[in-house]
Motif scaffolding. Structure first.
Motif, PDB file in Angstrom:
ATOM      1  N   SER A  62       0.854  -1.177   0.000  1.00 59.17           N
ATOM      2  CA  SER A  62       0.000   0.000   0.000  1.00 59.17           C
ATOM      3  C   SER A  62       0.890   1.226   0.000  1.00 59.17           C
ATOM      4  O   SER A  62       1.786   1.336   0.834  1.00 59.17           O
ATOM      5  CB  SER A  62      -0.907   0.018   1.234  1.00 59.17           C
ATOM      6  N   PRO A  63       0.696   2.182  -0.927  1.00 58.65           N
ATOM      7  CA  PRO A  63       1.580   3.344  -0.967  1.00 58.65           C
ATOM      8  C   PRO A  63       1.446   4.211   0.278  1.00 58.65           C
ATOM      9  O   PRO A  63       2.337   4.997   0.575  1.00 58.65           O
ATOM     10  CB  PRO A  63       1.112   4.084  -2.231  1.00 58.65           C
ATOM     11  N   GLU A  64       0.319   4.086   1.018  1.00 56.86           N
ATOM     12  CA  GLU A  64       0.135   4.894   2.212  1.00 56.86           C
ATOM     13  C   GLU A  64       0.772   4.265   3.446  1.00 56.86           C
ATOM     14  O   GLU A  64       0.922   4.910   4.475  1.00 56.86           O
ATOM     15  CB  GLU A  64      -1.356   5.106   2.493  1.00 56.86           C
ATOM     16  N   GLY A  88      -0.970  -0.887   7.622  1.00 52.80           N
ATOM     17  CA  GLY A  88      -0.225  -2.057   7.185  1.00 52.80           C
ATOM     18  C   GLY A  88      -1.067  -3.292   6.992  1.00 52.80           C
ATOM     19  O   GLY A  88      -0.674  -4.192   6.258  1.00 52.80           O
ATOM     20  N   GLY A  89      -2.224  -3.366   7.659  1.00 51.50           N
ATOM     21  CA  GLY A  89      -3.030  -4.573   7.591  1.00 51.50           C
ATOM     22  C   GLY A  89      -2.299  -5.782   8.115  1.00 51.50           C
ATOM     23  O   GLY A  89      -2.534  -6.910   7.671  1.00 51.50           O
ATOM     24  N   HIS A  90      -1.393  -5.565   9.074  1.00 49.70           N
ATOM     25  CA  HIS A  90      -0.530  -6.656   9.523  1.00 49.70           C
ATOM     26  C   HIS A  90      -1.212  -7.482  10.600  1.00 49.70           C
ATOM     27  O   HIS A  90      -2.060  -7.020  11.356  1.00 49.70           O
ATOM     28  CB  HIS A  90       0.811  -6.129  10.015  1.00 49.70           C
ATOM     29  N   TYR A 133       9.657  -6.144  12.203  1.00 47.70           N
ATOM     30  CA  TYR A 133       8.920  -6.617  11.033  1.00 47.70           C
ATOM     31  C   TYR A 133       7.435  -6.624  11.351  1.00 47.70           C
ATOM     32  O   TYR A 133       7.019  -6.949  12.463  1.00 47.70           O
ATOM     33  CB  TYR A 133       9.346  -8.034  10.638  1.00 47.70           C
ATOM     34  N   ALA A 134       6.642  -6.262  10.361  1.00 50.63           N
ATOM     35  CA  ALA A 134       5.199  -6.455  10.419  1.00 50.63           C
ATOM     36  C   ALA A 134       4.851  -7.581   9.455  1.00 50.63           C
ATOM     37  O   ALA A 134       5.329  -7.601   8.317  1.00 50.63           O
ATOM     38  CB  ALA A 134       4.459  -5.176  10.031  1.00 50.63           C
ATOM     39  N   TYR A 135       4.048  -8.527   9.912  1.00 47.43           N
ATOM     40  CA  TYR A 135       3.715  -9.694   9.094  1.00 47.43           C
ATOM     41  C   TYR A 135       2.361  -9.468   8.426  1.00 47.43           C
ATOM     42  O   TYR A 135       1.322  -9.461   9.090  1.00 47.43           O
ATOM     43  CB  TYR A 135       3.731 -10.956   9.946  1.00 47.43           C
ATOM     44  N   VAL A 136       2.409  -9.252   7.122  1.00 45.43           N
ATOM     45  CA  VAL A 136       1.219  -9.009   6.315  1.00 45.43           C
ATOM     46  C   VAL A 136       1.001 -10.223   5.429  1.00 45.43           C
ATOM     47  O   VAL A 136       1.889 -10.599   4.656  1.00 45.43           O
ATOM     48  CB  VAL A 136       1.373  -7.734   5.468  1.00 45.43           C
TER      49      VAL A 136
END
Length: 565
Positions: A62-64, A88-90, A133-136
């Motif tokens: 996502s560019p945002e 991030g939706g993570h 780290y974010a896990y998406v």
């Protein structure tokens, strides 16, 4: 490159085994650094020994999307991390650290709404570098790096010693306060020596996100050496009371750390009931705040909680509690705590408490009857996306061992009746609705349940949808059912294992394993390799001992990964 788990040992595993390859990690990291990274070292960062690095997502997600991580020294031997990942939706955060040229270590996994974490038990004067780290969609997205150097004596340190005879002003070990004072200050650290202390109400107004640190003094970590004697820190600091509540937190942002102890021994802090009239060991109470406020970030580490015994307390509403929530609590961590021998509920969440973590703990022996209804964990009214991991649940009575609500992670736990109270729990009432029960969206992975034989169901009882039960073991248990109130399966189950456990024809899973000999030893470790379980994403692929699951190509069923001789 290897990552090492620091929870219990130094078992090594590769980045690919954490769900990503080294090349992917480096490409993403370099790309983000070239395109998006602006690392700023502020004047304040030099004061705290902190470096922060902000990162755009750089992943095409996502560019945002945008993330940030910063680190600074706080208290003694601790580093505070502040972070976020916007849009991030993570699913989960993963934090790793390295120092002095050593390989990165896995530190923890946190729910996506966390923005603060304290890393502790660090060596003063050593620089530590953290990676977030974010896990998406189960893929790690590099957010940033940050470094800091922990201190041994924080600037705002105070001292409490029950037998001190000095000025009683907290300025040194000689002039220590003899009780926890009313005048606690945000951002300060309070070292507490061995001794007996009275009940405490913590009600200091919150100030931004500043914590109050309460640390059990130890020979290794006690602030100033002036006036210090190692005998001040080789035992327990015991908070005790005849009735009511021993420790009450009416605000958030407290860090209560006994510093020593794990399992059932050696905890630096202890709460102790002096009579049967005491009802709560630790109470997190947000009802003194405005109606729309909650308590957040109340951390309790390495603390023992003991009430007078398992018998029901006559004429006392609710009987006994270990850790009780009144109002709403979020983002709290109970870690390496030992809660035992109490008449009632060891851990009780109410009113939509969310995003809390219970880990590396031991909960043993409660009492449940028609008056004092109990489980090891009981939740009311919501209580969503909490995590229960890497803990022992011994001789628990009630409708379930863990009675949860919606959207919980339960992984890597041991649930059992001991040889002292085989099969039925210490009072003989057992559990009736399973090792775990809830209302939907529960994930029950790689747990081991032993000798739960009394009641309608020693399995998994759930009344909602979206539940998953994978890679678990039941040993010498009765009526292993996965059902809702009608008895119909409403849960995705597979890759589980049974030994001397009656499934009543309830199991239809394709990869169920029925053992002809006991697959675990007396310490619940596997005696031999099971058939492989289903592979699950980070952080479910790490067991309580820090072993990587499936490293040998087989994902062991149960709480512990098989590592051979």
């Amino acid at each position: 490159m290897k990552f090492y788990n620091i929870s219990n040992n130094n078992t090594a595993y590769s980045p690919s085994e954490l769900g990503f390859t080294l090349s992917c990690l480096l490409i993403k990291k370099v790309t983000r650094q070239l395109k998006n990274c602006l690392c700023i070292i502020l004047t304040a960062a030099f004061v705290f020994g902190a470096v922060s690095c902000s990162q755009g997502s750089g992943s095409g997600k996502s560019p945002e999307a945008y993330g940030e991580l910063s680190a600074k020294a706080v208290s003694a031997g601790m580093i505070r991390l502040d972070f976020y990942y916007e849009n991030g939706g993570h699913r989960i955060f993963g934090i790793f650290r390295s120092s002095e040229g050593n390989e990165p270590e896995y530190v923890t996994a946190l729910q996506p709404t966390y923005t603060i974490f304290h890393d502790r038990d660090l060596t003063p004067g050593v620089e530590y570098t953290y990676t977030l780290y974010a896990y998406v969609d189960d893929e790690p997205i590099f957010i940033g790096e940050a470094s800091a150097i922990p201190e041994s004596v924080p600037e705002n340190a105070h001292y409490i010693r029950s037998d001190a005879t000095g000025a009683n002003n907290g300025s040194s070990w000689e002039n220590a306060w003899t009780e926890v004072p009313d005048s606690l200050e945000r951002g300060h650290t309070y070292f507490i020596a061995d001794g007996n202390y009275q009940k405490v109400i913590f009600d200091v107004d919150e100030e931004d996100s500043k914590f109050i640190f309460l640390k059990k003094a130890t020979p290794e970590n006690h602030g100033s050496d002036a006036g210090w004697d190692n005998s001040y820190g080789d035992g327990q600091a015991v908070f005790q009371a005849e009735d009511g509540m021993i420790l009450t937190f009416r605000n958030g942002f407290y860090d209560f750390d006994g510093q020593t102890g794990s399992g059932i021994a050696g905890h630096g802090f202890k709460t102790k009931a002096l009579s049967d009239a005491l009802t709560y060991s630790i109470l997190a109470d947000s009802t003194y705040k405005d109606d729309d406020e909650i308590n957040s970030y109340i951390n309790v580490y390495r603390t023992e909680m003991q009430l007078a015994g398992c018998e029901r307390i006559p004429d006392v509403t609710g009987s006994g509690r270990g850790f009780q929530v009144r109002g709403v609590l979020s983002h709290s961590i109970l870690s390496h705590v030992y809660i035992h021998d109490l008449p009632g509920i060891p851990i009780y969440y109410v009113n939509n408490s969310f995003d809390n973590i219970i880990e590396y703990s031991h909960v043993a022996r409660n009492h449940s009857d028609s008056v004092s209804h109990a489980e090891a964990i009981q939740t009311h009214t919501g209580a969503e996306f909490n995590i229960v991991r890497y803990s022992y649940w011994e001789d628990i009575e009630g409708s379930s061992v863990l009675r949860l609500k919606n959207d919980w992670d339960v992984y890597g736990n041991i649930i059992y009746n001991s040889s002292n109270y085989p099969s039925y729990g210490q009072n003989g009432s057992g559990v009736s609705q399973g090792a775990v029960s809830g209302t939907g969206n529960l994930r029950f992975y790689n747990n081991t349940t032993v000798d739960i034989q009394y009641g309608y169901n020693a399995g998994y009882y759930n009344t909602g949808d979206g539940n998953e039960v994978y890679n678990n073991l039941w040993v010498n248990c009765s009526r292993i059912r996965f059902s809702d109130a009608t008895g119909e399966p409403e849960t995705k189950t597979d890759y589980n294992g049974l030994f001397k456990s009656d499934d009543n024809g309830n199991h239809t899973e394709e990869h169920l394993q029925i053992f002809t000999s006991n697959p675990i030893d007396s310490n619940f470790r596997p005696l031999f390799e099971t058939k492989t379980g289903i592979e699950l994403p980070f952080p479910y692929n790490i067991d309580m001992d820090g072993n990587m699951r499936g490293e040998d190509g087989i994902w062991t069923r149960g709480a512990f990964e098989y590592v051979g001789d």
